[in-house]
Motif scaffolding. Structure first.
Motif, PDB file in Angstrom:
ATOM      1  N   SER A  50       0.806  -1.221   0.000  1.00 25.50           N
ATOM      2  CA  SER A  50       0.000   0.000   0.000  1.00 25.50           C
ATOM      3  C   SER A  50       0.844   1.278   0.000  1.00 25.50           C
ATOM      4  O   SER A  50       0.331   2.360  -0.275  1.00 25.50           O
ATOM      5  N   ASN A  51       2.118   1.154   0.318  1.00 27.17           N
ATOM      6  CA  ASN A  51       3.044   2.294   0.316  1.00 27.17           C
ATOM      7  C   ASN A  51       4.340   1.840  -0.352  1.00 27.17           C
ATOM      8  O   ASN A  51       5.361   1.636   0.300  1.00 27.17           O
ATOM      9  N   PRO A  52       4.300   1.674  -1.677  1.00 22.30           N
ATOM     10  CA  PRO A  52       5.380   0.959  -2.359  1.00 22.30           C
ATOM     11  C   PRO A  52       6.673   1.724  -2.546  1.00 22.30           C
ATOM     12  O   PRO A  52       7.711   1.112  -2.803  1.00 22.30           O
ATOM     13  N   HIS A  53       6.650   3.052  -2.425  1.00 24.65           N
ATOM     14  CA  HIS A  53       7.891   3.814  -2.661  1.00 24.65           C
ATOM     15  C   HIS A  53       8.021   4.979  -1.671  1.00 24.65           C
ATOM     16  O   HIS A  53       8.057   6.155  -2.070  1.00 24.65           O
ATOM     17  N   TYR A  77       8.277  -1.425  -4.178  1.00 29.22           N
ATOM     18  CA  TYR A  77       7.885  -2.716  -3.593  1.00 29.22           C
ATOM     19  C   TYR A  77       7.416  -3.712  -4.653  1.00 29.22           C
ATOM     20  O   TYR A  77       7.631  -4.915  -4.531  1.00 29.22           O
ATOM     21  N   HIS A  78       6.783  -3.203  -5.715  1.00 26.57           N
ATOM     22  CA  HIS A  78       6.228  -4.061  -6.760  1.00 26.57           C
ATOM     23  C   HIS A  78       7.211  -4.318  -7.898  1.00 26.57           C
ATOM     24  O   HIS A  78       6.856  -4.965  -8.881  1.00 26.57           O
ATOM     25  N   GLY A  79       8.436  -3.801  -7.780  1.00 28.37           N
ATOM     26  CA  GLY A  79       9.432  -3.992  -8.824  1.00 28.37           C
ATOM     27  C   GLY A  79       9.358  -2.969  -9.935  1.00 28.37           C
ATOM     28  O   GLY A  79       9.982  -3.139 -10.984  1.00 28.37           O
ATOM     29  N   VAL A  80       8.615  -1.885  -9.734  1.00 29.85           N
ATOM     30  CA  VAL A  80       8.521  -0.814 -10.722  1.00 29.85           C
ATOM     31  C   VAL A  80       9.738   0.098 -10.593  1.00 29.85           C
ATOM     32  O   VAL A  80      10.097   0.508  -9.480  1.00 29.85           O
ATOM     33  N   ASP A 116      13.718   0.019  -2.597  1.00 32.73           N
ATOM     34  CA  ASP A 116      13.003   0.619  -1.469  1.00 32.73           C
ATOM     35  C   ASP A 116      12.534  -0.439  -0.465  1.00 32.73           C
ATOM     36  O   ASP A 116      11.417  -0.959  -0.549  1.00 32.73           O
ATOM     37  N   TYR A 117      13.424  -0.768   0.479  1.00 33.88           N
ATOM     38  CA  TYR A 117      13.093  -1.627   1.620  1.00 33.88           C
ATOM     39  C   TYR A 117      14.028  -1.250   2.757  1.00 33.88           C
ATOM     40  O   TYR A 117      15.065  -0.617   2.524  1.00 33.88           O
ATOM     41  N   ALA A 126      10.586 -10.337  -4.019  1.00 33.33           N
ATOM     42  CA  ALA A 126      10.967 -11.070  -5.227  1.00 33.33           C
ATOM     43  C   ALA A 126      10.791 -10.197  -6.459  1.00 33.33           C
ATOM     44  O   ALA A 126      11.597 -10.243  -7.392  1.00 33.33           O
ATOM     45  N   ALA A 127       9.737  -9.365  -6.474  1.00 31.32           N
ATOM     46  CA  ALA A 127       9.505  -8.480  -7.613  1.00 31.32           C
ATOM     47  C   ALA A 127      10.639  -7.465  -7.757  1.00 31.32           C
ATOM     48  O   ALA A 127      11.097  -7.166  -8.872  1.00 31.32           O
ATOM     49  N   GLN A 128      11.109  -6.922  -6.641  1.00 30.41           N
ATOM     50  CA  GLN A 128      12.224  -5.978  -6.685  1.00 30.41           C
ATOM     51  C   GLN A 128      13.492  -6.655  -7.192  1.00 30.41           C
ATOM     52  O   GLN A 128      14.218  -6.102  -8.029  1.00 30.41           O
TER      53      GLN A 128
END
Length: 321
Positions: A50-53, A77-80, A116-117, A126-128
């Protein structure tokens, strides 16, 4: 000053999802920029679905002590990939030299991904990872460099940086090399004893921060008994296939010399015994196994050992091979 105006096209050509952040072609720091490699970082911010970046703004605008931009791209977070700059950025500082990357001005020498982690209680998704491997392979091809030119900040830093945490950088380079050779990115996932919803253990397993060789913030320990009482690691395995199973534990002379790791394979449970008195603070291969697809407990650490000393459960990693 050189720039890399081709970055967005190269990333999209590699199948990476890209968001362009404003005037990226003209957002850069003064100074030279002639990159020969790619440097991986983590942001130290806690991202989520919900707060990916959460660190995007600071990567664009910088901090009071360090003006932005702070990377060429942030990986959410989603690999974007959020592309921030086509030029020099304040991400690397002084390079002490690592592999083919020489000592010198890291901001000149390397293109930077800020993944971003938080790197303490949170690992890369895994997506990142998969997107970062694909992007790194594509960029290194464009630069005419091989996978050895992909480095982690902790390898080049002269000031004790630890990023990117929870990543085996030699394995990363192997995955980049495979991608550059035309193969796909290997699926890989890590479960720590603190990974929410992925680790279960009874109340007989204590929590410890004693060893500095631990993976993440802590690890679990229990006395050996003539009963399994396993601590289980749950993985969502994408396909029935062969996977390399690795374990991480902190070593201590007082720990167990015959700790049973149980791997749930397509042909039943297989047990591998390890000596947790030695070889700590690193990934150790338990073997390769055929695992069934689906989301279930895949690897357990059993307490059923005839040896003395604490049985340790810290982290497990699966990688498709």
């Amino acid at each position: 000053m050189a720039t890399i105006p081709w970055l967005v096209d190269v990333l999209r050509g590699a199948g990476v999802q890209v968001v362009v952040e404003g005037d990226w072609l003209n957002r850069m720091r003064p100074g030279s920029f002639n990159p020969i490699g790619v440097l991986w970082h983590h942001t130290a911010a806690t991202s989520s679905a919900s707060n990916p970046h959460p660190a995007l703004n600071i990567c664009i605008n910088g901090r009071s002590d360090l003006p932005g931009p702070l990377c060429q791209a942030l990986v959410d977070y989603h690999g974007v990939f959020h592309v921030i700059s086509a030029g020099r950025c304040n991400h690397a500082g002084v390079s002490g030299g690592s592999g083919p990357i020489p000592a010198g001005d890291g901001n000149t020498l390397m293109i930077g991904w800020e993944i971003d982690y938080n790197g303490v209680s949170q690992q890369m998704t895994a997506a990142q990872y998969n997107a970062s491997v694909a992007a790194t392979a594509a960029v290194l091809k464009r630069l005419g460099r091989d996978a050895s030119h992909a480095r982690g900040h902790r390898e080049t830093s002269t000031t004790g940086k630890i990023d990117p945490s929870f990543i085996d950088l030699n394995s990363m380079r192997a995955d980049v090399a495979a991608r550059m050779a035309g193969g796909g990115t290997a699926w890989s996932a890590t479960v720590d004893n603190t990974t929410a919803g992925r680790f279960t253990a009874s109340a007989n397993w204590g929590v410890s921060t004693y060893s500095g060789q631990r993976y993440g913030t802590n690890y679990r320990y229990a006395n050996p008994v003539a009963a399994s009482d396993a601590a289980w690691y749950k993985f969502n395995v994408p396909a029935t296939a062969t996977y390399r199973v690795e374990a991480w534990w902190p070593a201590n002379a007082g720990y167990n010399s015959s700790t049973p790791y149980v791997v749930a394979t397509t042909t039943g449970n297989r047990t591998v015994y390890v000596d947790q008195r030695v070889n700590g603070g690193q990934w150790r291969v338990l073997g390769t196994f055929t695992l069934p697809a689906g989301d279930a407990n895949r690897v357990g650490v059993s307490r059923w050992s005839g040896a003395a000393g604490y049985v340790i459960a810290d982290a497990v990693r699966l990688t498709r091979v």
